[in-house]
Design a protein around this motif. Structure first.
Motif, PDB file in Angstrom:
ATOM      1  N   SER A 161      30.086   5.644  99.312  1.00 19.98           N
ATOM      2  CA  SER A 161      31.053   4.569  99.165  1.00 19.98           C
ATOM      3  C   SER A 161      32.551   5.049  98.844  1.00 19.98           C
ATOM      4  O   SER A 161      33.251   4.148  98.394  1.00 19.98           O
ATOM      5  CB  SER A 161      30.513   4.020  97.624  1.00 19.98           C
ATOM      6  N   GLY A 162      32.677   6.276  99.293  1.00 20.17           N
ATOM      7  CA  GLY A 162      34.232   6.270  99.216  1.00 20.17           C
ATOM      8  C   GLY A 162      34.739   7.035  97.768  1.00 20.17           C
ATOM      9  O   GLY A 162      33.662   7.306  96.996  1.00 20.17           O
ATOM     10  N   PRO A 163      35.759   6.949  97.378  1.00 21.14           N
ATOM     11  CA  PRO A 163      36.389   7.312  96.182  1.00 21.14           C
ATOM     12  C   PRO A 163      35.937   6.369  94.999  1.00 21.14           C
ATOM     13  O   PRO A 163      35.862   6.846  93.909  1.00 21.14           O
ATOM     14  CB  PRO A 163      37.841   7.324  96.275  1.00 21.14           C
ATOM     15  N   GLU A 164      35.314   5.465  95.016  1.00 17.82           N
ATOM     16  CA  GLU A 164      35.019   4.423  94.025  1.00 17.82           C
ATOM     17  C   GLU A 164      33.582   4.307  94.167  1.00 17.82           C
ATOM     18  O   GLU A 164      32.911   4.422  94.854  1.00 17.82           O
ATOM     19  CB  GLU A 164      35.658   2.940  94.260  1.00 17.82           C
ATOM     20  N   PRO A 165      33.129   4.149  92.985  1.00 12.68           N
ATOM     21  CA  PRO A 165      31.706   3.776  92.522  1.00 12.68           C
ATOM     22  C   PRO A 165      31.125   2.474  93.372  1.00 12.68           C
ATOM     23  O   PRO A 165      31.605   1.601  93.594  1.00 12.68           O
ATOM     24  CB  PRO A 165      31.500   3.497  90.995  1.00 12.68           C
ATOM     25  N   PRO A 217      28.548  -0.488  94.110  1.00  8.61           N
ATOM     26  CA  PRO A 217      27.797  -1.498  93.401  1.00  8.61           C
ATOM     27  C   PRO A 217      26.476  -0.920  92.589  1.00  8.61           C
ATOM     28  O   PRO A 217      26.167  -1.499  91.919  1.00  8.61           O
ATOM     29  CB  PRO A 217      27.729  -2.786  93.940  1.00  8.61           C
ATOM     30  N   GLU A 218      25.524  -0.200  93.455  1.00  8.08           N
ATOM     31  CA  GLU A 218      24.392   0.204  92.960  1.00  8.08           C
ATOM     32  C   GLU A 218      24.442   1.076  91.896  1.00  8.08           C
ATOM     33  O   GLU A 218      23.843   1.041  90.863  1.00  8.08           O
ATOM     34  CB  GLU A 218      23.710   0.945  94.066  1.00  8.08           C
ATOM     35  N   TRP A 219      25.463   1.929  91.849  1.00  9.09           N
ATOM     36  CA  TRP A 219      25.984   3.148  90.675  1.00  9.09           C
ATOM     37  C   TRP A 219      26.434   2.297  89.410  1.00  9.09           C
ATOM     38  O   TRP A 219      26.117   2.472  88.502  1.00  9.09           O
ATOM     39  CB  TRP A 219      26.647   4.032  91.321  1.00  9.09           C
ATOM     40  N   LEU A 220      27.089   1.306  89.647  1.00 11.59           N
ATOM     41  CA  LEU A 220      27.769   0.269  88.740  1.00 11.59           C
ATOM     42  C   LEU A 220      26.412  -0.118  87.766  1.00 11.59           C
ATOM     43  O   LEU A 220      26.551  -0.180  86.664  1.00 11.59           O
ATOM     44  CB  LEU A 220      28.869  -0.567  88.898  1.00 11.59           C
ATOM     45  N   HIS A 221      25.394  -0.510  88.453  1.00  7.39           N
ATOM     46  CA  HIS A 221      24.531  -1.196  87.924  1.00  7.39           C
ATOM     47  C   HIS A 221      23.711  -0.232  87.350  1.00  7.39           C
ATOM     48  O   HIS A 221      23.054  -0.211  86.100  1.00  7.39           O
ATOM     49  CB  HIS A 221      23.467  -1.850  88.926  1.00  7.39           C
ATOM     50  N   SER A 227      38.417  10.660  82.017  1.00 10.28           N
ATOM     51  CA  SER A 227      38.404   9.474  81.428  1.00 10.28           C
ATOM     52  C   SER A 227      39.562   8.714  81.896  1.00 10.28           C
ATOM     53  O   SER A 227      39.495   7.202  81.724  1.00 10.28           O
ATOM     54  CB  SER A 227      39.005   9.891  79.734  1.00 10.28           C
ATOM     55  N   GLU A 228      40.754   9.110  82.293  1.00 13.64           N
ATOM     56  CA  GLU A 228      41.826   8.193  82.893  1.00 13.64           C
ATOM     57  C   GLU A 228      41.076   7.476  84.192  1.00 13.64           C
ATOM     58  O   GLU A 228      41.313   6.122  84.216  1.00 13.64           O
ATOM     59  CB  GLU A 228      43.034   9.079  83.143  1.00 13.64           C
ATOM     60  N   TYR A 229      40.443   8.113  85.144  1.00 19.29           N
ATOM     61  CA  TYR A 229      39.955   7.640  85.934  1.00 19.29           C
ATOM     62  C   TYR A 229      38.777   6.523  85.777  1.00 19.29           C
ATOM     63  O   TYR A 229      38.878   5.431  86.078  1.00 19.29           O
ATOM     64  CB  TYR A 229      39.443   8.547  86.946  1.00 19.29           C
ATOM     65  N   LEU A 230      38.058   6.931  84.905  1.00 16.55           N
ATOM     66  CA  LEU A 230      37.099   5.870  84.422  1.00 16.55           C
ATOM     67  C   LEU A 230      37.586   4.353  83.850  1.00 16.55           C
ATOM     68  O   LEU A 230      37.142   3.460  83.871  1.00 16.55           O
ATOM     69  CB  LEU A 230      36.134   6.412  83.265  1.00 16.55           C
ATOM     70  N   GLY A 231      38.836   4.733  83.011  1.00 14.86           N
ATOM     71  CA  GLY A 231      39.765   3.778  82.776  1.00 14.86           C
ATOM     72  C   GLY A 231      40.100   2.859  83.716  1.00 14.86           C
ATOM     73  O   GLY A 231      40.007   1.346  83.671  1.00 14.86           O
ATOM     74  N   LEU A 232      40.474   3.322  84.671  1.00 14.99           N
ATOM     75  CA  LEU A 232      40.973   2.645  85.821  1.00 14.99           C
ATOM     76  C   LEU A 232      39.720   1.772  86.605  1.00 14.99           C
ATOM     77  O   LEU A 232      39.849   0.735  87.050  1.00 14.99           O
ATOM     78  CB  LEU A 232      41.809   3.474  87.059  1.00 14.99           C
ATOM     79  N   TYR A 276      31.576  -0.091  84.624  1.00 15.79           N
ATOM     80  CA  TYR A 276      32.632   0.837  85.097  1.00 15.79           C
ATOM     81  C   TYR A 276      31.698   2.028  85.251  1.00 15.79           C
ATOM     82  O   TYR A 276      30.429   2.286  85.120  1.00 15.79           O
ATOM     83  CB  TYR A 276      33.533   1.410  83.974  1.00 15.79           C
ATOM     84  N   GLY A 277      32.107   3.141  86.138  1.00 17.26           N
ATOM     85  CA  GLY A 277      31.605   4.474  86.292  1.00 17.26           C
ATOM     86  C   GLY A 277      32.244   5.105  87.481  1.00 17.26           C
ATOM     87  O   GLY A 277      33.182   4.980  87.835  1.00 17.26           O
ATOM     88  N   CYS A 278      31.515   6.277  87.909  1.00 13.76           N
ATOM     89  CA  CYS A 278      32.005   7.075  88.894  1.00 13.76           C
ATOM     90  C   CYS A 278      30.949   7.901  89.652  1.00 13.76           C
ATOM     91  O   CYS A 278      30.426   7.389  90.715  1.00 13.76           O
ATOM     92  CB  CYS A 278      33.121   8.046  88.572  1.00 13.76           C
ATOM     93  N   GLY A 279      30.484   8.782  88.992  1.00 16.23           N
ATOM     94  CA  GLY A 279      29.324   9.538  89.366  1.00 16.23           C
ATOM     95  C   GLY A 279      29.579  10.240  90.591  1.00 16.23           C
ATOM     96  O   GLY A 279      28.448  10.699  91.443  1.00 16.23           O
ATOM     97  N   LYS A 280      30.475  10.417  91.347  1.00 14.49           N
ATOM     98  CA  LYS A 280      30.842  11.289  92.472  1.00 14.49           C
ATOM     99  C   LYS A 280      30.778  12.684  92.664  1.00 14.49           C
ATOM    100  O   LYS A 280      30.048  13.139  93.442  1.00 14.49           O
ATOM    101  CB  LYS A 280      32.385  10.983  92.940  1.00 14.49           C
ATOM    102  N   CYS A 281      30.674  13.359  91.281  1.00 19.22           N
ATOM    103  CA  CYS A 281      30.265  14.590  91.056  1.00 19.22           C
ATOM    104  C   CYS A 281      28.925  14.703  91.275  1.00 19.22           C
ATOM    105  O   CYS A 281      28.321  16.065  91.267  1.00 19.22           O
ATOM    106  CB  CYS A 281      30.979  15.328  89.956  1.00 19.22           C
ATOM    107  N   GLN A 282      28.090  13.746  90.948  1.00 17.95           N
ATOM    108  CA  GLN A 282      26.469  13.666  91.104  1.00 17.95           C
ATOM    109  C   GLN A 282      25.882  13.397  92.270  1.00 17.95           C
ATOM    110  O   GLN A 282      24.579  13.666  92.199  1.00 17.95           O
ATOM    111  CB  GLN A 282      26.054  13.048  89.775  1.00 17.95           C
ATOM    112  N   THR A 283      26.545  12.992  93.133  1.00 14.04           N
ATOM    113  CA  THR A 283      26.079  12.231  94.376  1.00 14.04           C
ATOM    114  C   THR A 283      26.428  12.984  95.700  1.00 14.04           C
ATOM    115  O   THR A 283      27.681  13.348  95.799  1.00 14.04           O
ATOM    116  CB  THR A 283      25.857  10.767  94.510  1.00 14.04           C
ATOM    117  N   GLY A 284      25.577  13.391  96.487  1.00  9.89           N
ATOM    118  CA  GLY A 284      26.235  13.917  97.735  1.00  9.89           C
ATOM    119  C   GLY A 284      26.559  15.489  97.534  1.00  9.89           C
ATOM    120  O   GLY A 284      27.370  16.086  98.348  1.00  9.89           O
TER     121      GLY A 284
END
Length: 284
Positions: free
Chosen positions: A97-101, A103-107, A249-254, A263-271
């Protein structure tokens, strides 16, 4: 009571409670309605008086504010930690999904945590009905966390403790003591089912047979390949300095501003090589 009985309870709850699926009224897209968030669980058990829990009170681990199992539950006999890995649909969507989480991850991050909380409360009630006592610290009123530079903890004399980005019960560190895995460069815990998922735990008076082996190497399952650092959109991870919790934390805030109430990110855990298992050691 045995650990296998607890694992069976968790799996039955996952499959039959209905809470492991995205509710139609909350789905961010129509096709996400009813999406399963978690695959079958992993669990590990440690004795409540395992000396490794004492080590978590050090500032190099969780911190002096960490409450021992017996402080949460007088007469504690055992601690059971469990890990629920995200489904391939959740993981793969976030990896693409690129740099942003995605929708599946947000859920998975928000509704998924709601599922973990419901499961934890149900497990406590199950253990009490079986004749023991139990508490799940993360859903206990005494649980407290600090997600920034503010101090929310005090020692026994009432003196403020200078701590940041911590809590009085850490699911990842408890999972480490319970033998579920070791840490990675991103500070996630790499289990035999990978790093992409959510943890929970329960403290019970039942004297379950411990099955944990506390790893000697904090980062034994991590190859330090640096792929989590390359995927971090906040630039919060580096092989040289580890993880910068402020940048994360700042990125999660964005992301919360953009996707609120999720909110979320999880990019360090996927791929990444540790997404769904322990990566193979690189040949030297």
């Amino acid at each position: 009571m045995e650990t296998t009985e607890i694992l069976d309870f968790i799996e039955t709850f996952r499959k039959t409670s209905g809470w492991n699926r995205v509710p139609r009224e909350k789905a961010l897209r129509r096709d996400l309605s009813g999406m399963e968030m978690f695959d079958p669980p992993l669990a590990g058990t440690a004795a409540a008086n395992d000396p490794s829990f004492l080590l978590l009170k050090s500032r190099e681990a969780v911190g002096p504010q960490f409450l021992l199992p017996g402080e949460w539950l007088p007469g504690a006999g055992s601690v059971v930690s469990f890990f629920l890995p995200f489904t391939s649909r959740v993981r793969e969507a976030n990896g693409k999904s690129g740099p942003e989480p995605a929708p599946e991850w947000l859920h998975g991050r928000i509704e998924g945590q709601e599922f973990i909380d419901r499961l934890s409360r149900a497990l406590v009630e199950h253990l009490r009905e079986a004749g023991g006592d139990a508490v799940s610290p993360a859903v206990d009123p005494r649980f407290a966390s600090c997600t920034g530079r503010n101090t929310v903890f005090r020692d026994q004399n009432g003196t403020p403790l200078p701590v940041t980005f911590t809590s009085n019960w850490s699911e990842r560190h408890v999972a480490f003591v319970c033998g579920l895995g070791t840490f990675g460069l991103s500070k996630g815990l790499i289990t035999s089912l990978g790093v992409a998922g959510r943890f929970g735990s329960v403290i019970t008076s039942f004297p379950l047979v411990p099955d944990n082996v506390v790893p000697e190497d904090l980062y034994g399952n991590c190859t330090l390949c640096g792929e989590c650092a390359a995927k971090c959109p906040a630039g919060a991870i580096s092989p040289e300095k580890g993880k910068d919790h402020v940048l994360c934390s700042e990125y999660l805030g964005l992301m919360k501003e953009k996707h609120s109430p999720r909110y979320g990110c999880g990019k360090c855990q996927t791929g990444v090589p540790c997404e769904k298992g322990i990566p193979a050691k690189r040949q030297r």
